[in-house]
Design a protein around this motif. Structure first.
Motif, PDB file in Angstrom:
ATOM      1  N   VAL A  39      -3.391  -1.679 -26.240  1.00 55.01           N
ATOM      2  CA  VAL A  39      -2.177  -0.998 -26.663  1.00 55.01           C
ATOM      3  C   VAL A  39      -2.136   0.394 -26.033  1.00 55.01           C
ATOM      4  O   VAL A  39      -3.063   1.199 -26.195  1.00 55.01           O
ATOM      5  N   VAL A  40      -1.061   0.649 -25.294  1.00 58.37           N
ATOM      6  CA  VAL A  40      -0.845   1.935 -24.638  1.00 58.37           C
ATOM      7  C   VAL A  40       0.507   2.461 -25.096  1.00 58.37           C
ATOM      8  O   VAL A  40       1.464   1.696 -25.253  1.00 58.37           O
ATOM      9  N   ALA A  41       0.589   3.763 -25.320  1.00 65.80           N
ATOM     10  CA  ALA A  41       1.845   4.380 -25.767  1.00 65.80           C
ATOM     11  C   ALA A  41       2.537   5.091 -24.616  1.00 65.80           C
ATOM     12  O   ALA A  41       1.912   5.472 -23.625  1.00 65.80           O
ATOM     13  N   ASP A  42       3.829   5.289 -24.762  1.00 67.35           N
ATOM     14  CA  ASP A  42       4.601   6.158 -23.882  1.00 67.35           C
ATOM     15  C   ASP A  42       4.435   7.574 -24.431  1.00 67.35           C
ATOM     16  O   ASP A  42       5.148   7.992 -25.338  1.00 67.35           O
ATOM     17  N   GLN A  43       3.476   8.298 -23.907  1.00 67.38           N
ATOM     18  CA  GLN A  43       3.094   9.600 -24.446  1.00 67.38           C
ATOM     19  C   GLN A  43       4.127  10.670 -24.083  1.00 67.38           C
ATOM     20  O   GLN A  43       4.518  10.796 -22.924  1.00 67.38           O
ATOM     21  N   THR A  44       4.551  11.432 -25.091  1.00 64.41           N
ATOM     22  CA  THR A  44       5.637  12.392 -24.888  1.00 64.41           C
ATOM     23  C   THR A  44       5.286  13.785 -25.401  1.00 64.41           C
ATOM     24  O   THR A  44       6.174  14.611 -25.600  1.00 64.41           O
ATOM     25  N   HIS A  45       4.005  14.068 -25.629  1.00 63.55           N
ATOM     26  CA  HIS A  45       3.558  15.364 -26.165  1.00 63.55           C
ATOM     27  C   HIS A  45       4.175  15.627 -27.537  1.00 63.55           C
ATOM     28  O   HIS A  45       4.497  16.760 -27.883  1.00 63.55           O
ATOM     29  N   SER A  46       4.303  14.557 -28.302  1.00 64.80           N
ATOM     30  CA  SER A  46       4.868  14.638 -29.647  1.00 64.80           C
ATOM     31  C   SER A  46       3.731  14.693 -30.673  1.00 64.80           C
ATOM     32  O   SER A  46       2.554  14.739 -30.322  1.00 64.80           O
ATOM     33  N   ASP A  47       4.118  14.664 -31.961  1.00 68.40           N
ATOM     34  CA  ASP A  47       3.120  14.455 -33.011  1.00 68.40           C
ATOM     35  C   ASP A  47       3.379  13.122 -33.717  1.00 68.40           C
ATOM     36  O   ASP A  47       3.018  12.925 -34.868  1.00 68.40           O
ATOM     37  N   ASN A  48       3.998  12.201 -32.983  1.00 68.63           N
ATOM     38  CA  ASN A  48       4.303  10.882 -33.540  1.00 68.63           C
ATOM     39  C   ASN A  48       3.068   9.985 -33.520  1.00 68.63           C
ATOM     40  O   ASN A  48       2.343   9.939 -32.527  1.00 68.63           O
ATOM     41  N   ILE A  49       2.889   9.268 -34.618  1.00 64.83           N
ATOM     42  CA  ILE A  49       1.715   8.414 -34.808  1.00 64.83           C
ATOM     43  C   ILE A  49       2.191   6.990 -35.078  1.00 64.83           C
ATOM     44  O   ILE A  49       3.108   6.764 -35.880  1.00 64.83           O
ATOM     45  N   HIS A  50       1.553   6.025 -34.421  1.00 66.60           N
ATOM     46  CA  HIS A  50       1.928   4.617 -34.595  1.00 66.60           C
ATOM     47  C   HIS A  50       0.745   3.837 -35.169  1.00 66.60           C
ATOM     48  O   HIS A  50      -0.381   3.941 -34.676  1.00 66.60           O
ATOM     49  N   ILE A  51       1.019   3.050 -36.200  1.00 62.85           N
ATOM     50  CA  ILE A  51       0.012   2.169 -36.795  1.00 62.85           C
ATOM     51  C   ILE A  51       0.133   0.798 -36.146  1.00 62.85           C
ATOM     52  O   ILE A  51       1.202   0.177 -36.201  1.00 62.85           O
ATOM     53  N   VAL A  52      -0.939   0.329 -35.528  1.00 60.01           N
ATOM     54  CA  VAL A  52      -0.961  -1.005 -34.925  1.00 60.01           C
ATOM     55  C   VAL A  52      -1.396  -1.988 -36.002  1.00 60.01           C
ATOM     56  O   VAL A  52      -2.541  -1.970 -36.457  1.00 60.01           O
ATOM     57  N   THR A  53      -0.465  -2.846 -36.413  1.00 64.42           N
ATOM     58  CA  THR A  53      -0.709  -3.729 -37.560  1.00 64.42           C
ATOM     59  C   THR A  53      -0.977  -5.175 -37.179  1.00 64.42           C
ATOM     60  O   THR A  53      -1.282  -5.993 -38.045  1.00 64.42           O
ATOM     61  N   LYS A  54      -0.831  -5.494 -35.891  1.00 66.45           N
ATOM     62  CA  LYS A  54      -1.096  -6.869 -35.478  1.00 66.45           C
ATOM     63  C   LYS A  54      -1.634  -6.894 -34.062  1.00 66.45           C
ATOM     64  O   LYS A  54      -1.494  -5.929 -33.303  1.00 66.45           O
ATOM     65  N   LYS A  55      -2.268  -7.997 -33.721  1.00 70.52           N
ATOM     66  CA  LYS A  55      -2.860  -8.140 -32.401  1.00 70.52           C
ATOM     67  C   LYS A  55      -1.787  -8.533 -31.396  1.00 70.52           C
ATOM     68  O   LYS A  55      -1.328  -9.674 -31.382  1.00 70.52           O
ATOM     69  N   GLU A  56      -1.380  -7.584 -30.607  1.00 75.53           N
ATOM     70  CA  GLU A  56      -0.464  -7.851 -29.508  1.00 75.53           C
ATOM     71  C   GLU A  56      -0.653  -6.767 -28.455  1.00 75.53           C
ATOM     72  O   GLU A  56      -0.906  -5.612 -28.781  1.00 75.53           O
ATOM     73  N   THR A  57      -0.572  -7.174 -27.206  1.00 76.57           N
ATOM     74  CA  THR A  57      -0.713  -6.228 -26.110  1.00 76.57           C
ATOM     75  C   THR A  57       0.603  -5.500 -25.878  1.00 76.57           C
ATOM     76  O   THR A  57       1.667  -6.120 -25.822  1.00 76.57           O
ATOM     77  N   ARG A  58       0.517  -4.167 -25.756  1.00 76.97           N
ATOM     78  CA  ARG A  58       1.710  -3.365 -25.496  1.00 76.97           C
ATOM     79  C   ARG A  58       1.385  -2.289 -24.467  1.00 76.97           C
ATOM     80  O   ARG A  58       0.367  -1.603 -24.574  1.00 76.97           O
ATOM     81  N   GLY A  59       2.236  -2.164 -23.479  1.00 75.52           N
ATOM     82  CA  GLY A  59       2.077  -1.117 -22.486  1.00 75.52           C
ATOM     83  C   GLY A  59       0.974  -1.340 -21.483  1.00 75.52           C
ATOM     84  O   GLY A  59       0.688  -0.452 -20.679  1.00 75.52           O
ATOM     85  N   TRP A  60       0.363  -2.519 -21.488  1.00 79.09           N
ATOM     86  CA  TRP A  60      -0.747  -2.794 -20.578  1.00 79.09           C
ATOM     87  C   TRP A  60      -0.272  -3.429 -19.280  1.00 79.09           C
ATOM     88  O   TRP A  60      -0.639  -3.000 -18.195  1.00 79.09           O
ATOM     89  N   GLU A  61       0.601  -4.440 -19.408  1.00 77.28           N
ATOM     90  CA  GLU A  61       1.156  -5.074 -18.209  1.00 77.28           C
ATOM     91  C   GLU A  61       2.364  -4.332 -17.668  1.00 77.28           C
ATOM     92  O   GLU A  61       2.643  -4.368 -16.478  1.00 77.28           O
ATOM     93  N   SER A  62       3.095  -3.633 -18.551  1.00 71.57           N
ATOM     94  CA  SER A  62       4.298  -2.927 -18.104  1.00 71.57           C
ATOM     95  C   SER A  62       4.531  -1.705 -18.971  1.00 71.57           C
ATOM     96  O   SER A  62       4.212  -1.702 -20.169  1.00 71.57           O
ATOM     97  N   GLN A  63       5.114  -0.675 -18.379  1.00 73.36           N
ATOM     98  CA  GLN A  63       5.444   0.539 -19.120  1.00 73.36           C
ATOM     99  C   GLN A  63       6.538   0.271 -20.144  1.00 73.36           C
ATOM    100  O   GLN A  63       6.597   0.912 -21.203  1.00 73.36           O
ATOM    101  N   GLU A  64       7.385  -0.702 -19.849  1.00 72.26           N
ATOM    102  CA  GLU A  64       8.514  -0.992 -20.736  1.00 72.26           C
ATOM    103  C   GLU A  64       8.065  -1.484 -22.108  1.00 72.26           C
ATOM    104  O   GLU A  64       8.787  -1.310 -23.097  1.00 72.26           O
ATOM    105  N   SER A  65       6.905  -2.104 -22.178  1.00 68.05           N
ATOM    106  CA  SER A  65       6.436  -2.649 -23.450  1.00 68.05           C
ATOM    107  C   SER A  65       5.557  -1.664 -24.225  1.00 68.05           C
ATOM    108  O   SER A  65       5.053  -2.001 -25.299  1.00 68.05           O
ATOM    109  N   ALA A  66       5.390  -0.450 -23.707  1.00 74.70           N
ATOM    110  CA  ALA A  66       4.540   0.540 -24.377  1.00 74.70           C
ATOM    111  C   ALA A  66       5.145   0.968 -25.712  1.00 74.70           C
ATOM    112  O   ALA A  66       6.359   0.870 -25.927  1.00 74.70           O
ATOM    113  N   VAL A  67       4.294   1.452 -26.601  1.00 70.86           N
ATOM    114  CA  VAL A  67       4.767   2.016 -27.863  1.00 70.86           C
ATOM    115  C   VAL A  67       5.587   3.262 -27.538  1.00 70.86           C
ATOM    116  O   VAL A  67       5.100   4.189 -26.891  1.00 70.86           O
TER     117      VAL A  67
END
Length: 253
Positions: free
Chosen positions: A64-92
């Motif tokens: 799981v990779v996020a679209d980092q924006t220098h924010s203070d936003n926090i994401h809870i990963v609640t299930k097993k799924e790949t995000r942001g690894w194969e494509s930037q579009e699927s990032a948190v």
């Protein structure tokens, strides 16, 4: 095989895996792992595959990779799924800290001078990865991540183990008063150089962790400045706007 930087105190726990990548000039783009900086995505995908294999995970594991924006936003990963690894579009989206209690999920942050922080609670079995640039540090994202671990998963701060990975050091991070003023309440965080300030963001994040209730002995700093060690780590400041990024990762077993 890829060489990683690892924290000895995190290595002692059988319930988690972690790693911080380094440059490798034999790999495409010196083993940059960023999909958002304009390099050939196919070559970055090769690098990420190499990292995954060297990290030692099975095919069932998710990254799981996020679209980092220098924010203070926090994401809870609640299930097993790949995000942001194969494509930037699927990032948190719009996020700079990831938390999970899911085993087999690798939380990843990308940096090239900003402060990466890895957190692990061995009692509640919760992990987090935080990206703290000066804006995130100003908004106390690492402290907010600890608080979120407490609120959502019942973690006790005194049980949380933290690793502050390589980042630009006070020796090299020169900023103006418009940045430094946000940290004037912590005098040890900077020294002055004329009308400029040499800022120690890693130290500020460590202090925020201590203020959050973490035990001093549970917080380890790499002591590595990315600008000084530019042969091993990407440094946006030292390399005058480089597009490469290294990755700090943590996962529950």
């Amino acid at each position: 095989m890829v060489d990683f930087y690892r924290f000895e105190h995190l290595e002692r726990f059988s319930g988690c895996m972690h790693a911080v990548t380094m440059k490798d000039t034999s790999a495409p783009f010196s083993l940059s792992l960023a999909l958002h900086t304009g390099e050939e995505k196919e070559q970055i995908a090769v690098n990420r595959k190499m990292i995954a294999e060297s990290f030692g995970v099975s095919r069932e594991w998710c990254f799981v990779v996020a679209d980092q924006t220098h924010s203070d936003n926090i994401h809870i990963v609640t299930k097993k799924e790949t995000r942001g690894w194969e494509s930037q579009e699927s990032a948190v989206a719009d996020c700079d800290a990831l938390i999970t209690d899911q085993k087999g999920v690798v939380l990843c942050v990308l940096t090239a001078d900003c402060v990466p922080v890895l957190l692990y609670d061995p009692e509640e079995e919760v992990a987090a990865a935080v990206h703290a640039g000066w804006k995130g540090t100003k908004s106390k994202i690492v402290a907010k991540t600890v608080r979120k671990m407490q609120e959502v998963f019942g973690c006790s701060a005194e049980n949380i183990v933290a690793g502050i990975a390589p980042a630009i050091g006070k020796c090299c991070y020169e900023v103006g008063e418009e940045v430094a003023q946000h940290f004037f309440d912590l005098r040890e965080a900077f020294t002055t150089r004329g009308d400029k300030y040499m800022l120690d963001l890693s130290f500020v994040n460590k202090q925020q962790l201590l203020d959050s209730g973490l035990q001093k002995e549970n917080i380890k700093m790499s002591g590595i400045c990315t600008a000084c060690e530019v042969e091993r780590y990407f440094s946006y400041r030292k390399e005058q706007g480089c597009s490469g990024r290294f990755m700090s990762m943590i996962a529950l077993l």
